[in-house]
Structures are given as structure tokens and as C-alpha cells.
Design a protein around this motif. Structure first.
Motif, PDB file in Angstrom:
ATOM      1  N   TRP A 173       2.755   9.702  -1.445  1.00 58.22           N
ATOM      2  CA  TRP A 173       2.226  10.776  -0.610  1.00 58.22           C
ATOM      3  C   TRP A 173       1.411  11.766  -1.450  1.00 58.22           C
ATOM      4  O   TRP A 173       0.290  12.125  -1.102  1.00 58.22           O
ATOM      5  N   ASN A 174       1.979  12.174  -2.569  1.00 51.06           N
ATOM      6  CA  ASN A 174       1.282  13.129  -3.438  1.00 51.06           C
ATOM      7  C   ASN A 174       0.017  12.528  -4.038  1.00 51.06           C
ATOM      8  O   ASN A 174      -1.013  13.201  -4.125  1.00 51.06           O
ATOM      9  N   ARG A 175       0.072  11.279  -4.438  1.00 54.39           N
ATOM     10  CA  ARG A 175      -1.113  10.625  -5.010  1.00 54.39           C
ATOM     11  C   ARG A 175      -2.213  10.511  -3.948  1.00 54.39           C
ATOM     12  O   ARG A 175      -3.369  10.779  -4.228  1.00 54.39           O
ATOM     13  N   MET A 176      -1.859  10.112  -2.747  1.00 50.02           N
ATOM     14  CA  MET A 176      -2.839   9.964  -1.668  1.00 50.02           C
ATOM     15  C   MET A 176      -3.480  11.297  -1.312  1.00 50.02           C
ATOM     16  O   MET A 176      -4.677  11.360  -1.040  1.00 50.02           O
ATOM     17  N   ASN A 177      -2.672  12.350  -1.290  1.00 49.41           N
ATOM     18  CA  ASN A 177      -3.150  13.662  -0.859  1.00 49.41           C
ATOM     19  C   ASN A 177      -3.539  14.562  -2.027  1.00 49.41           C
ATOM     20  O   ASN A 177      -3.868  15.732  -1.820  1.00 49.41           O
TER      21      ASN A 177
END
Length: 177
Positions: free
Chosen positions: A121-125
Motif C-alpha cells: 500500500w505504501n509503495r503504491m501510494n
């Protein structure tokens, strides 16, 4: 089966056939070739499509546990054969088709939760959220369209990469263009 779902599954099956045709043209080394350091291989796209379809349709709509390692889809540089990649794509399609076949018209307006691993989630966002739960909410109808267009987008990339890696005048999509 509801007409929208039938159309989505039919289109995704057509894209899967194009992926299979493309994979069958390549040797095992070509399947994992990255043309540039920042690019993905055909094998990476296959893993990504299987993971994305599973997460959204099997987990999101079908309420099955999330068993996706999104980062591994892009970090993998081999280890799976053409046969194994196709088996993974087909297995997920069987699971998602079974789930989608059970839906009725009312389900198309239902909201579902798509869970993510926090690191993904953090990598995508591009964020550093400390949240315990990383998820998004989608309406089933919109999710079906999103997954189908995502699948078609990456299937097109696979077709193009296979033609670059193994040049041909053959029209791999079955269409003249």
C-alpha cells in the motif's frame, strides 16, 4: 451469468489467450528478459495479472484471504516456467469465474473492501502510512471494469514485448492492425 460479468469474463479470457500465444513464442530466458532496468519482463506481468485478479475478484468480491505478494511480482527474475505462469493465470481465472458466476444483479451495486499489505500500500501510494489496515472500497460494477481494463493493458504490453523479443509479422491478437 449476468451480461456485464459475462462480457468481462469473455474479454479477460480473450486477453488470456493472447498472453498464452505470446508466452508460447518465447523461450524461458526471454520470458524473464527486462529490456531496460526500470522495465518489467513478460513473466513479471504474468505474475502481476494473476495477483491483481486474485486480490480484486477472489479476495475483494469472493471474501477469500489475501495471499498476494505484490512486490515479488515485480522483483522476481525467473524461477517459474512458461507452464507454471500459465497454470497460475488459469487457476486464478477459474477461481474468479466461479465467484463472479454466483453474483446477481444486486451484487453489482454492492461495496467491497480490497485489502492490501501495508508495505505494498505504501509503495503504491508513495507514502509511509502507519495504519494497521490498508484497503480501498469499490463498487463491484466499477471493480469489474477496472480489473478488465487493467488486464487488457498489461496483456497488450505482453504482446508487444513478445513481438520485440521474438520478431514476427504475425498478428498475435487475431486482429489485423
Amino acid at each position: 451469468m449476468i451480461k456485464l460479468i459475462q462480457d468481462v469474463v469473455e474479454d479477460m479470457n480473450k486477453q488470456l489467450e493472447r498472453i498464452e500465444t505470446s508466452l508460447n513464442r518465447l523461450n524461458e530466458e526471454q520470458i524473464w528478459t527486462r529490456l531496460q532496468p526500470g522495465m518489467n519482463s513478460v513473466g513479471n506481468y504474468c505474475l502481476h495479472l494473476a495477483g491483481n485478479e486474485y486480490q480484486n475478484l477472489v479476495t475483494g468480491i469472493g471474501n477469500q484471504p489475501l495471499i498476494r505478494e505484490r512486490s515479488a511480482e515485480f522483483n522476481t527474475n525467473g524461477g517459474l516456467s512458461r507452464k507454471e505462469l500459465l497454470a497460475r493465470l488459469r487457476h486464478v481465472r477459474t477461481e474468479s469465474t466461479a465467484i463472479l458466476s454466483s453474483l446477481d444483479e444486486e451484487d453489482l451495486s454492492r461495496e467491497v473492501t480490497i485489502p492490501y499489505e501495508l508495505t505494498d500500500w505504501n509503495r503504491m501510494n508513495r507514502s509511509k502510512d502507519e495504519a494497521k489496515d490498508a484497503y480501498e472500497h469499490k463498487i463491484v460494477r466499477s471493480l469489474l471494469i477496472k480489473v478488465a481494463t487493467h488486464y487488457g493493458y498489461h496483456a497488450g504490453q505482453i504482446v508487444l514485448l513478445s513481438k520485440i523479443l521474438q520478431p514476427t509479422d504475425e498478428h498475435l491478437t487475431g486482429l489485423y492492425h
